[in-house]
Design a protein around this motif. Structure first.
Motif, PDB file in Angstrom:
ATOM      1  N   GLY A 122       0.837  -1.195   0.000  1.00 44.60           N
ATOM      2  CA  GLY A 122       0.000   0.000   0.000  1.00 44.60           C
ATOM      3  C   GLY A 122       0.866   1.236   0.000  1.00 44.60           C
ATOM      4  N   THR A 123       0.227   2.396  -0.034  1.00 45.22           N
ATOM      5  CA  THR A 123       0.968   3.650  -0.121  1.00 45.22           C
ATOM      6  C   THR A 123       1.101   4.347   1.222  1.00 45.22           C
ATOM      7  N   SER A 124       0.211   4.054   2.154  1.00 45.36           N
ATOM      8  CA  SER A 124       0.213   4.749   3.442  1.00 45.36           C
ATOM      9  C   SER A 124       0.604   3.792   4.559  1.00 45.36           C
ATOM     10  N   ARG A 125       1.460   4.262   5.444  1.00 43.91           N
ATOM     11  CA  ARG A 125       1.880   3.443   6.585  1.00 43.91           C
ATOM     12  C   ARG A 125       0.700   3.152   7.513  1.00 43.91           C
ATOM     13  N   ASP A 126      -0.185   4.131   7.688  1.00 44.87           N
ATOM     14  CA  ASP A 126      -1.364   3.929   8.535  1.00 44.87           C
ATOM     15  C   ASP A 126      -2.308   2.878   7.939  1.00 44.87           C
ATOM     16  N   ASP A 127      -2.489   2.931   6.628  1.00 44.10           N
ATOM     17  CA  ASP A 127      -3.343   1.940   5.976  1.00 44.10           C
ATOM     18  C   ASP A 127      -2.749   0.543   6.075  1.00 44.10           C
ATOM     19  N   LEU A 128      -1.440   0.429   5.943  1.00 40.76           N
ATOM     20  CA  LEU A 128      -0.785  -0.875   6.077  1.00 40.76           C
ATOM     21  C   LEU A 128      -0.891  -1.406   7.511  1.00 40.76           C
ATOM     22  N   ALA A 129      -0.798  -0.514   8.482  1.00 38.10           N
ATOM     23  CA  ALA A 129      -0.946  -0.937   9.875  1.00 38.10           C
ATOM     24  C   ALA A 129      -2.367  -1.443  10.128  1.00 38.10           C
ATOM     25  N   TYR A 130      -3.359  -0.756   9.568  1.00 42.45           N
ATOM     26  CA  TYR A 130      -4.749  -1.191   9.712  1.00 42.45           C
ATOM     27  C   TYR A 130      -4.940  -2.561   9.061  1.00 42.45           C
ATOM     28  N   ALA A 131      -4.412  -2.745   7.859  1.00 43.12           N
ATOM     29  CA  ALA A 131      -4.544  -4.013   7.151  1.00 43.12           C
ATOM     30  C   ALA A 131      -3.831  -5.141   7.896  1.00 43.12           C
ATOM     31  N   THR A 132      -2.685  -4.845   8.494  1.00 41.08           N
ATOM     32  CA  THR A 132      -1.968  -5.853   9.281  1.00 41.08           C
ATOM     33  C   THR A 132      -2.814  -6.308  10.464  1.00 41.08           C
ATOM     34  N   GLY A 133      -3.426  -5.365  11.150  1.00 41.52           N
ATOM     35  CA  GLY A 133      -4.306  -5.710  12.264  1.00 41.52           C
ATOM     36  C   GLY A 133      -5.517  -6.508  11.817  1.00 41.52           C
ATOM     37  N   PHE A 134      -6.071  -6.142  10.668  1.00 42.85           N
ATOM     38  CA  PHE A 134      -7.232  -6.852  10.134  1.00 42.85           C
ATOM     39  C   PHE A 134      -6.896  -8.307   9.825  1.00 42.85           C
ATOM     40  N   VAL A 135      -5.762  -8.525   9.152  1.00 46.13           N
ATOM     41  CA  VAL A 135      -5.336  -9.881   8.802  1.00 46.13           C
ATOM     42  C   VAL A 135      -5.038 -10.687  10.062  1.00 46.13           C
ATOM     43  N   HIS A 136      -4.380 -10.056  11.028  1.00 45.25           N
ATOM     44  CA  HIS A 136      -4.067 -10.744  12.283  1.00 45.25           C
ATOM     45  C   HIS A 136      -5.353 -11.148  13.000  1.00 45.25           C
ATOM     46  N   ALA A 137      -6.345 -10.269  13.011  1.00 46.85           N
ATOM     47  CA  ALA A 137      -7.618 -10.578  13.675  1.00 46.85           C
ATOM     48  C   ALA A 137      -8.324 -11.738  12.988  1.00 46.85           C
ATOM     49  N   GLN A 138      -8.301 -11.780  11.652  1.00 46.74           N
ATOM     50  CA  GLN A 138      -8.902 -12.902  10.930  1.00 46.74           C
ATOM     51  C   GLN A 138      -8.244 -14.218  11.334  1.00 46.74           C
ATOM     52  N   ASP A 139      -6.933 -14.254  11.318  1.00 45.62           N
ATOM     53  CA  ASP A 139      -6.220 -15.486  11.642  1.00 45.62           C
ATOM     54  C   ASP A 139      -6.399 -15.875  13.110  1.00 45.62           C
ATOM     55  N   ARG A 140      -6.381 -14.910  13.986  1.00 42.87           N
ATOM     56  CA  ARG A 140      -6.514 -15.181  15.422  1.00 42.87           C
ATOM     57  C   ARG A 140      -7.903 -15.709  15.762  1.00 42.87           C
ATOM     58  N   PHE A 141      -8.936 -15.174  15.094  1.00 44.47           N
ATOM     59  CA  PHE A 141     -10.296 -15.638  15.344  1.00 44.47           C
ATOM     60  C   PHE A 141     -10.420 -17.124  15.022  1.00 44.47           C
ATOM     61  N   PHE A 142      -9.829 -17.550  13.904  1.00 42.57           N
ATOM     62  CA  PHE A 142      -9.870 -18.962  13.549  1.00 42.57           C
ATOM     63  C   PHE A 142      -9.116 -19.795  14.587  1.00 42.57           C
ATOM     64  N   ASP A 143      -7.960 -19.307  15.060  1.00 39.36           N
ATOM     65  CA  ASP A 143      -7.187 -20.033  16.075  1.00 39.36           C
ATOM     66  C   ASP A 143      -7.977 -20.198  17.368  1.00 39.36           C
ATOM     67  N   ILE A 144      -8.675 -19.132  17.775  1.00 39.10           N
ATOM     68  CA  ILE A 144      -9.442 -19.185  19.025  1.00 39.10           C
ATOM     69  C   ILE A 144     -10.568 -20.207  18.904  1.00 39.10           C
ATOM     70  N   LEU A 145     -11.292 -20.182  17.791  1.00 37.47           N
ATOM     71  CA  LEU A 145     -12.374 -21.151  17.626  1.00 37.47           C
ATOM     72  C   LEU A 145     -11.844 -22.575  17.578  1.00 37.47           C
ATOM     73  N   SER A 146     -10.702 -22.786  16.958  1.00 34.01           N
ATOM     74  CA  SER A 146     -10.111 -24.122  16.908  1.00 34.01           C
ATOM     75  C   SER A 146      -9.727 -24.592  18.307  1.00 34.01           C
ATOM     76  N   ALA A 147      -9.162 -23.696  19.099  1.00 33.58           N
ATOM     77  CA  ALA A 147      -8.757 -24.062  20.459  1.00 33.58           C
ATOM     78  C   ALA A 147      -9.966 -24.368  21.326  1.00 33.58           C
ATOM     79  N   LEU A 148     -11.014 -23.571  21.204  1.00 28.83           N
ATOM     80  CA  LEU A 148     -12.207 -23.815  22.009  1.00 28.83           C
ATOM     81  C   LEU A 148     -12.907 -25.105  21.591  1.00 28.83           C
ATOM     82  N   LYS A 149     -12.871 -25.411  20.301  1.00 27.82           N
ATOM     83  CA  LYS A 149     -13.471 -26.652  19.814  1.00 27.82           C
ATOM     84  C   LYS A 149     -12.745 -27.853  20.406  1.00 27.82           C
ATOM     85  N   ASP A 150     -11.426 -27.738  20.560  1.00 31.78           N
ATOM     86  CA  ASP A 150     -10.623 -28.823  21.123  1.00 31.78           C
ATOM     87  C   ASP A 150     -10.700 -28.868  22.652  1.00 31.78           C
ATOM     88  N   GLY A 151     -11.351 -27.879  23.259  1.00 31.09           N
ATOM     89  CA  GLY A 151     -11.457 -27.842  24.711  1.00 31.09           C
ATOM     90  C   GLY A 151     -10.231 -27.264  25.386  1.00 31.09           C
TER      91      GLY A 151
END
Length: 92
Positions: free
Chosen positions: A58-87
């Motif tokens: 991207g062209t803006s550092r702020d936009d890249l930081a937002y996108a990094t957080g967005f991608v991290h949240a997507q991946d983390r949400f899947f990890d949390i659900l997987s962990a809770l499913k496994d108990g």
């Protein structure tokens, strides 16, 4: 009478299976397509390779930081659900 009970059990089991499938599919990160975010000032390109590793450009550092957080949240949400499913609530 027994036929109705068995039918009700089958319908309930099918509804629960469909709900579980919907929850699991909703937790997966979006891998293709476009997404419009009002918080971004410019276009940010996100690409995942065959292993799921993300590349952002991207062209803006702020936009890249937002996108990094967005991608991290997507991946983390899947990890949390997987962990809770496994108990494993400690890992979540």
């Amino acid at each position: 009478m027994l036929v109705y009970v068995i039918g009700a059990i089958c319908v309930t089991a099918l509804a629960l299976a469909m709900a579980a499938l919907f929850i699991v599919r909703a937790s997966l990160p979006q891998l293709d397509g476009e997404r419009v975010e009002r918080s971004l000032g410019a276009v940010v390109r996100m690409e995942r390779d065959a292993l799921g590793v993300v590349s952002l450009s991207g062209t803006s550092r702020d936009d890249l930081a937002y996108a990094t957080g967005f991608v991290h949240a997507q991946d983390r949400f899947f990890d949390i659900l997987s962990a809770l499913k496994d108990g494993d609530s400690y890992r979540a």
